[in-house]
Design a protein around this motif. Structure first.
Motif, PDB file in Angstrom:
ATOM      1  N   SER A  54      34.549  41.157  33.231  1.00  0.00           N
ATOM      2  CA  SER A  54      34.599  40.707  34.617  1.00  0.00           C
ATOM      3  C   SER A  54      33.407  39.794  34.924  1.00  0.00           C
ATOM      4  O   SER A  54      32.283  40.054  34.479  1.00  0.00           O
ATOM      5  CB  SER A  54      34.561  41.933  35.540  1.00  0.00           C
ATOM      6  OG  SER A  54      34.642  41.543  36.884  1.00  0.00           O
ATOM      7  N   PRO A  76      37.324  38.506  42.308  1.00  0.00           N
ATOM      8  CA  PRO A  76      37.719  39.045  40.994  1.00  0.00           C
ATOM      9  C   PRO A  76      39.241  39.160  40.883  1.00  0.00           C
ATOM     10  O   PRO A  76      39.923  39.480  41.854  1.00  0.00           O
ATOM     11  CB  PRO A  76      37.077  40.432  40.963  1.00  0.00           C
ATOM     12  CG  PRO A  76      35.985  40.378  41.962  1.00  0.00           C
ATOM     13  CD  PRO A  76      36.420  39.402  43.017  1.00  0.00           C
ATOM     14  N   THR A  77      39.740  38.882  39.698  1.00  0.00           N
ATOM     15  CA  THR A  77      41.177  38.992  39.444  1.00  0.00           C
ATOM     16  C   THR A  77      41.534  40.465  39.317  1.00  0.00           C
ATOM     17  O   THR A  77      40.876  41.210  38.597  1.00  0.00           O
ATOM     18  CB  THR A  77      41.541  38.260  38.131  1.00  0.00           C
ATOM     19  OG1 THR A  77      41.127  36.904  38.242  1.00  0.00           O
ATOM     20  CG2 THR A  77      43.029  38.327  37.846  1.00  0.00           C
ATOM     21  N   LEU A  78      42.568  40.876  40.018  1.00  0.00           N
ATOM     22  CA  LEU A  78      43.073  42.243  39.917  1.00  0.00           C
ATOM     23  C   LEU A  78      44.372  42.192  39.126  1.00  0.00           C
ATOM     24  O   LEU A  78      45.344  41.573  39.549  1.00  0.00           O
ATOM     25  CB  LEU A  78      43.319  42.843  41.300  1.00  0.00           C
ATOM     26  CG  LEU A  78      42.088  42.962  42.192  1.00  0.00           C
ATOM     27  CD1 LEU A  78      42.467  43.484  43.569  1.00  0.00           C
ATOM     28  CD2 LEU A  78      41.043  43.859  41.549  1.00  0.00           C
ATOM     29  N   CYS A 102      42.310  40.380  34.167  1.00  0.00           N
ATOM     30  CA  CYS A 102      41.123  40.986  34.783  1.00  0.00           C
ATOM     31  C   CYS A 102      40.208  41.508  33.683  1.00  0.00           C
ATOM     32  O   CYS A 102      40.652  41.814  32.589  1.00  0.00           O
ATOM     33  CB  CYS A 102      41.520  42.119  35.718  1.00  0.00           C
ATOM     34  SG  CYS A 102      42.346  43.469  34.874  1.00  0.00           S
ATOM     35  N   TYR A 107      41.080  48.371  34.384  1.00  0.00           N
ATOM     36  CA  TYR A 107      42.387  47.718  34.278  1.00  0.00           C
ATOM     37  C   TYR A 107      42.764  47.345  32.849  1.00  0.00           C
ATOM     38  O   TYR A 107      43.826  46.793  32.613  1.00  0.00           O
ATOM     39  CB  TYR A 107      42.410  46.453  35.133  1.00  0.00           C
ATOM     40  CG  TYR A 107      42.278  46.721  36.610  1.00  0.00           C
ATOM     41  CD1 TYR A 107      43.366  47.172  37.353  1.00  0.00           C
ATOM     42  CD2 TYR A 107      41.069  46.511  37.262  1.00  0.00           C
ATOM     43  CE1 TYR A 107      43.249  47.414  38.706  1.00  0.00           C
ATOM     44  CE2 TYR A 107      40.940  46.752  38.622  1.00  0.00           C
ATOM     45  CZ  TYR A 107      42.026  47.205  39.338  1.00  0.00           C
ATOM     46  OH  TYR A 107      41.908  47.436  40.673  1.00  0.00           O
TER      47      TYR A 107
END
Length: 166
Positions: A54, A76-78, A102, A107
């Motif tokens: 991340s 942030p990419t989820l 992510c 994840y």
């Protein structure tokens, strides 16, 4: 003696050809053209996954490749983000599907499925964060477990624009 003479003749022929008007060294960038995003017909489809911890700039790399723009602050990419674009290269149309995953540990089990059928895995680390560099081996291990043997890898050290933190 004859073989030496033949070799010298071939070298001279090549040199003459290079200097002639007929010989033109191709610039690969001249053969590449970005096509509109609604383009429909393509010859080849490539799945590209961007992986890494991340905060290393995976989304920024994807946006830069597709839009030609850099965004300084990104959420942030989820899960994942999917985008694609088309390139015409040497008279062939390529569809490049980019999967931005992510990087959060929580994840990681979700992204294993995105490794399937990837043509290219781009592993990104931040040159300003040694912890992200230390994670490279784990990302490579994940690729080897979940990608096909034909998948190619690229390692990118990102964040060179953040010199104060290097």
């Amino acid at each position: 003696m004859d073989s030496e003479k033949n070799l010298n003749n071939k070298e001279k022929e090549l040199e003459d050809r290079k200097q002639s008007e007929e010989y033109k060294e191709e610039d690969e960038s001249d053969n590449c053209e970005k096509l509109p995003s609604d383009y429909v017909k393509y010859d080849f489809n490539y799945k590209i996954i961007i992986i890494g911890d991340s905060g290393v700039g995976k989304t920024c790399l994807m946006n830069r490749a597709i839009d030609g723009e850099f965004t300084e602050k990104i959420q942030p990419t989820l899960g994942f983000e999917y985008r694609h674009f088309f390139l015409k290269y040497k008279e062939k149309v390529l569809k490049l599907e980019i999967w931005d995953t992510c990087g959060q540990e929580a994840y990681r089990s979700l992204i294993k499925g995105f490794f399937n059928n990837a043509s290219l895995a781009i592993i990104v680390y931040g040159i300003n964060d040694e912890k992200t560099f230390d994670s490279i081996n784990e990302w490579i291990r994940q690729c080897k477990l979940n990608c096909t043997p034909e998948t190619k890898f690229i390692l990118i050290g990102n964040k060179s624009d953040v010199p104060d933190e290097q």
